[in-house]
Design a protein around this motif. Structure first.
Motif, PDB file in Angstrom:
ATOM      1  N   PHE A  18       4.385   1.539  12.998  1.00  0.00           N
ATOM      2  CA  PHE A  18       4.514   0.399  12.082  1.00  0.00           C
ATOM      3  C   PHE A  18       3.732   0.653  10.804  1.00  0.00           C
ATOM      4  O   PHE A  18       2.567   1.055  10.855  1.00  0.00           O
ATOM      5  N   ASP A  19       4.368   0.408   9.657  1.00  0.00           N
ATOM      6  CA  ASP A  19       3.724   0.600   8.355  1.00  0.00           C
ATOM      7  C   ASP A  19       3.080  -0.713   7.906  1.00  0.00           C
ATOM      8  O   ASP A  19       3.718  -1.562   7.304  1.00  0.00           O
ATOM      9  N   GLU A  20       1.802  -0.873   8.216  1.00  0.00           N
ATOM     10  CA  GLU A  20       1.092  -2.091   7.855  1.00  0.00           C
ATOM     11  C   GLU A  20       0.957  -2.231   6.340  1.00  0.00           C
ATOM     12  O   GLU A  20       0.785  -3.331   5.822  1.00  0.00           O
ATOM     13  N   GLY A  21       1.089  -1.120   5.624  1.00  0.00           N
ATOM     14  CA  GLY A  21       0.937  -1.154   4.177  1.00  0.00           C
ATOM     15  C   GLY A  21       1.986  -1.984   3.462  1.00  0.00           C
ATOM     16  O   GLY A  21       1.734  -2.481   2.360  1.00  0.00           O
ATOM     17  N   THR A  59      -4.553  -0.879   5.405  1.00  0.00           N
ATOM     18  CA  THR A  59      -4.405   0.012   4.252  1.00  0.00           C
ATOM     19  C   THR A  59      -4.968  -0.570   2.968  1.00  0.00           C
ATOM     20  O   THR A  59      -4.806   0.021   1.904  1.00  0.00           O
ATOM     21  N   GLY A  60      -5.590  -1.753   3.048  1.00  0.00           N
ATOM     22  CA  GLY A  60      -6.337  -2.259   1.903  1.00  0.00           C
ATOM     23  C   GLY A  60      -5.624  -3.205   0.976  1.00  0.00           C
ATOM     24  O   GLY A  60      -6.048  -3.378  -0.176  1.00  0.00           O
ATOM     25  N   VAL A  74     -15.973  -4.127   0.982  1.00  0.00           N
ATOM     26  CA  VAL A  74     -16.037  -3.051   1.967  1.00  0.00           C
ATOM     27  C   VAL A  74     -14.957  -3.321   3.018  1.00  0.00           C
ATOM     28  O   VAL A  74     -14.862  -4.443   3.534  1.00  0.00           O
ATOM     29  N   LEU A  75     -14.141  -2.323   3.306  1.00  0.00           N
ATOM     30  CA  LEU A  75     -13.082  -2.426   4.323  1.00  0.00           C
ATOM     31  C   LEU A  75     -13.481  -1.600   5.538  1.00  0.00           C
ATOM     32  O   LEU A  75     -13.966  -0.472   5.405  1.00  0.00           O
ATOM     33  N   ALA A  87      -8.733   4.198   1.289  1.00  0.00           N
ATOM     34  CA  ALA A  87      -9.716   4.912   0.471  1.00  0.00           C
ATOM     35  C   ALA A  87      -9.086   5.481  -0.794  1.00  0.00           C
ATOM     36  O   ALA A  87      -9.754   5.596  -1.833  1.00  0.00           O
ATOM     37  N   ARG A  88      -7.803   5.845  -0.720  1.00  0.00           N
ATOM     38  CA  ARG A  88      -7.133   6.424  -1.896  1.00  0.00           C
ATOM     39  C   ARG A  88      -6.995   5.420  -3.034  1.00  0.00           C
ATOM     40  O   ARG A  88      -6.822   5.824  -4.193  1.00  0.00           O
ATOM     41  N   ILE A  89      -7.082   4.136  -2.739  1.00  0.00           N
ATOM     42  CA  ILE A  89      -6.991   3.124  -3.802  1.00  0.00           C
ATOM     43  C   ILE A  89      -8.179   3.259  -4.740  1.00  0.00           C
ATOM     44  O   ILE A  89      -8.043   3.140  -5.966  1.00  0.00           O
ATOM     45  N   GLY A  90      -9.365   3.488  -4.183  1.00  0.00           N
ATOM     46  CA  GLY A  90     -10.516   3.856  -4.983  1.00  0.00           C
ATOM     47  C   GLY A  90     -11.319   2.747  -5.618  1.00  0.00           C
ATOM     48  O   GLY A  90     -12.281   3.010  -6.344  1.00  0.00           O
TER      49      GLY A  90
END
Length: 263
Positions: A18-21, A59-60, A74-75, A87-90
């Motif tokens: 499942f793609d939670e993003g 996924t933020g 903080v996630l 983390a890639r979101i930055g």
């Protein structure tokens, strides 16, 4: 299944199945409504500047929105693939962690959002442990927000799945009476709540002045079945969600409950 088996199933489900993003963004208008309602409730309780912990933040999606709005975020999430995507979101800190054992000092945050962990924990003791950890790391007077899936909606979703109708009557009664997921459910659920049960668990964990609302309202289930809706229809769904958020019984028809209270 045992909690250990469920923890393993969670890893597989969110990393491979499942793609939670996309769930809160493009998958359906229900996700958008859930996202917007959650954001509005958390921000109203804790305005910027503030430090927010997003527990089970996947996924933020929520964390990124809070960061854009000016929060320090903080996630924490137990699935490495989701943490890497976040983390890639930055714009915020993203790290591996478990809701039942948060690696932060007491009183570290102004608000804690727990949108996910409770419905993946089978035993009340573990849900109380997770809620207690959220209460511990939140400063006195700060807000803890915890999401749950209503068992009435879980029952309806399972009952409409033809493959699940083979389960015994005891399985169905277990879902309605105790919130126990029906066996063979693809979603790795551990427990489904009533609003009173969510309020009691949060209170027993030391969280004060708890209120429980229905997030998406009675139109949420319909919004999950379509790809697009008109602006007028979406506005009507928003109005229904706000109007009946606190109404007993009707809030059970939301896709999610959200309990909020102070540490």
């Amino acid at each position: 299944m045992s909690q250990r088996e469920l923890d393993a199933a969670i890893q597989t489900f969110y990393a491979e199945v499942f793609d939670e993003g996309v769930r809160l963004t493009t998958r359906s208008p229900q996700g958008r409504l859930e996202f917007e309602r959650t954001q509005a409730i958390v921000r109203a309780a804790t305005p910027v500047p503030a430090r927010v912990l997003d527990v089970g933040g996947a996924t933020g999606v929520h964390a990124a929105a809070f960061a854009v709005a000016g929060y320090e975020v903080v996630l924490v999430d137990p699935v490495a693939r989701q943490v890497a995507a976040a983390a890639r979101i930055g714009t915020f800190v993203a790290q591996l962690g478990d809701a039942r054992q948060l690696d932060f000092p007491d009183d570290s945050f102004d608000a804690v959002l727990m949108a996910g962990p409770l419905y993946h924990l089978t035993h009340r003791s573990e849900r109380l442990q997770a809620l207690g950890e959220a209460q511990r790391v939140c400063r006195p007077g700060g807000f803890v927000h915890a999401a749950a899936i209503p068992r009435l909606v879980a029952f309806a979703a399972a009952a409409l799945d033809q493959d699940l109708l083979v389960n015994s009557l005891d399985d169905w009664l277990g879902l309605l009476r105790h919130g126990t997921p029906v066996p063979a459910l693809r979603f790795p659920g551990g427990h489904f709540h009533t609003p009173d049960e969510l309020q009691d668990e949060m209170t027993d964990a030391g969280i004060r002045n708890v209120t429980v609302v229905g997030l998406e309202g009675p139109a949420g289930i319909a919004l999950e079945t379509v790809a697009e809706v008109t602006d007028a229809d979406y506005s009507a769904a928003q109005q229904l969600a706000r109007t009946f958020a606190h109404t007993p019984d009707i809030r059970d028809f939301s896709n999610h409950l959200l309990g909020s209270g102070q540490a």
